[in-house]
Scaffold this motif. Structure first.
Motif, short mmCIF file in Angstrom:
data_model
loop_
_atom_site.label_atom_id
_atom_site.label_comp_id
_atom_site.label_asym_id
_atom_site.label_seq_id
_atom_site.Cartn_x
_atom_site.Cartn_y
_atom_site.Cartn_z
N ASP A 184 -7.17 -8.83 2.39
CA ASP A 184 -8.39 -9.53 2.01
C ASP A 184 -9.22 -9.89 3.25
O ASP A 184 -8.67 -10.26 4.29
CB ASP A 184 -7.99 -10.82 1.27
N ASP A 185 -10.51 -9.77 3.13
CA ASP A 185 -11.45 -10.25 4.17
C ASP A 185 -11.29 -9.56 5.52
O ASP A 185 -11.07 -10.21 6.54
CB ASP A 185 -11.31 -11.76 4.35
N THR B 34 -11.42 -11.44 -4.04
CA THR B 34 -10.06 -11.98 -4.03
C THR B 34 -9.47 -11.96 -5.44
O THR B 34 -8.30 -11.63 -5.62
CB THR B 34 -10.08 -13.41 -3.46
MG MG Z 1 -12.15 -13.98 -1.11
#
Ligand code: MG
Ligand code: ADP
Length: 467
Positions: free
Chosen positions: A234-235, A178
């Motif tokens: 993200d993710d 992140t």
């Molecule tokens: Mg993260």
């Protein structure tokens, strides 16, 4: 014009709401900005989910569009969630065509109604960017070098980087994925404001996406990404297992790449390890640049601690303590930071230098928690047991397949389940080189994706280690 506007109750109701909204704008933006700009806007009509406003001149319209409209859209949406889009037209154009009361014609010909004028409240699809996460405070070490270099190259580039699209960053929790995505966004916003960058979690991406599928409005969904140059997701593991939407996701994903949008995606494991992810997505993820943020190594942990400490004022921590932390808090950077903060807070509280004895006391439970993680020794033992060989064979130089394959699996799991660096893992396997470990990891990933039984073996061992 009036005849056109007050056509039905919905509109006249909204005219009243508009007056209330204006008050909110006044409060939010302040009297000066409100008076100079926003007060010039008139409500024209509400057309289902679309709100049409007018500005007296093109210049005012542009100014509002560039400076205030997104925030206004947020405010409007808060009170009128059903409004999905806001369009600002130039008033003089309406006046000139006052007598022409065919609505369609008005919309098509006379309103300056191109989609650039439309701000979708939900267009603020991205999540906020944290300014504190940037390249300057990202410490680079052996394990995150590639990921960092690739991220920086994308941030600095003026166009997509062909071989790196998508860039897929993978690594376990708390290892800086992140941070890197935010760093890219911050860099671009600061240095290349003409490039539009959007950061959002895969979960949020899916949320918008599923909603679009439900409302049968995929066009609108795609439209949202039209003006984006760099999209950071993200993710991505959160989209796994949702089979029905994976296909559609894949199309969107593909078309973004075809439209030359730079994509950077993060996930918690290598593409080949997503058992529930569709093959086409997997191969597309693997098709760009895959950068693994390996666990941390001692030097990186030390570097991070020193960098963070140097930013803290009035905190006195013995260098031995820093070394102790780097040696013992090995899971990930987040825990490392947490431990340092705890120690620093204590130092401020008692106003003296923290020594080794104190640190054990302060971090008692954190240090104990470290014991719970899977160790390379445990992995070796489990794998050896599973395949009915001895640990000594596993770490030997024997190359026969019945030894080499379990060894590769053990290396792979060590890479995946511990935060040891490749070299550290190599050393634990009888002094092998870090390239041997890389090779093993690749090999296992490849076999996992090809052979079902093999994949089941690996999954099973992994599960039993984590239980
Ligand atoms: Mg993260
Ligand atoms: P992830 O997204 O991989 O779970 P984060 O990016 O949230 O991890 O990182 C966790 C914390 O550790 C954040 O506070 C981040 O700033 C910090 N961090 C991670 N890697 C580094 C690094 N290489 N240098 C400095 N700080 C880091």
């Amino acid at each position: 014009m009036t005849a056109l506007i007050i056509q039905n109750n919905e509109n006249s109701d909204f005219a009243q709401s508009w007056a209330e909204l204006q008050n909110k704008f006044r409060v939010f933006f302040g009297q000066a900005k409100y008076k100079s700009w926003i007060s010039h806007l008139d409500y024209v009509e509400r057309n289902g989910s679309e709100l049409i406003l007018s500005a007296p001149t093109r210049f005012i319209r542009e100014w509002i569009r560039n400076n205030y409209l997104e925030t206004m859209a947020d405010i409007i949406r808060k009170y009128h969630p059903s409004i999905k889009a806001i369009d600002v037209i130039v008033r003089s154009n309406i006046a000139a065509n006052k007598n022409d009361n065919t609505r369609t014609k008005l919309r098509n010909v006379d309103y300056e109604h191109n989609s650039d004028n439309v701000v979708h409240p939900e267009d603020t699809i991205g999540s906020p960017i944290d300014k504190r996460l940037n390249f300057n405070n990202y410490v680079v070490g052996e394990t995150n070098q590639l990921a960092h270099a690739a991220a920086k190259a994308i941030a600095q580039s003026n166009s997509i980087i062909a071989g790196d699209n998508p860039l897929y960053l993978y690594g376990g929790v708390g290892l800086g994925k992140t941070h890197l995505l935010h760093a890219i966004a911050n860099y671009i916003r600061e240095n290349k404001p003409e490039r539009k960058v959007v950061y959002l979690s895969a979960e949020k991406f899916m949320y918008h996406f599923i909603k679009a599928v439900r409302n049968n409005d995929l066009m609108d969904f795609k439209e949202k990404f039209r003006g984006v140059d760099v999209l950071l997701i993200d993710d991505v593991q959160f989209i796994c297992g949702k089979n029905s939407t994976q296909d559609e996701f894949f199309h969107t994903f593909n078309s973004l790449i075809d439209e030359k949008k730079q994509l950077v995606i993060s996930g918690d494991r290598s593409p080949t390890c997503f058992d529930q992810m569709k093959e086409n997505i997997r191969s597309r993820l693997s098709g760009g640049l895959v950068a693994d943020i390996g666990g941390t190594c001692y030097e990186l942990r030390l570097g991070i601690l020193r960098a963070k400490l140097s930013q803290m004022r009035n905190v006195k921590i013995d260098d031995k303590v820093i070394e102790f932390l780097a040696e013992n808090i090995v899971n990930n950077v987040r825990e490392l930071e947490g431990a340092l903060n705890k120690v620093a807070a204590h130092s401020l509280l008692i106003g003296k230098q923290i020594n080794l004895e104190l640190v054990q006391e302060i971090l008692g439970d954190v240090l104990r928690l470290q014991d719970k993680i899977v160790t390379i020794n445990e992995i070796q033992k489990k794998v050896a047991d599973y395949f009915g060989i001895a640990v000594s064979e596993l770490i030997s130089r024997k190359r026969s397949r019945n030894i080499a394959r379990p060894r590769q699996i053990a290396m792979f799991l060590s890479k995946n389940l511990t935060s040891r660096s490749l070299s550290e893992i190599g050393r634990k396997f009888g002094g092998k080189d870090h390239t041997t470990v890389i090779h093993a990891v690749k090999k296992v990933e490849e076999l996992c994706s090809k052979e079902r039984e093999y994949n089941e073996d690996v999954t099973l061992i992994r599960k039993s280690l984590l239980n």
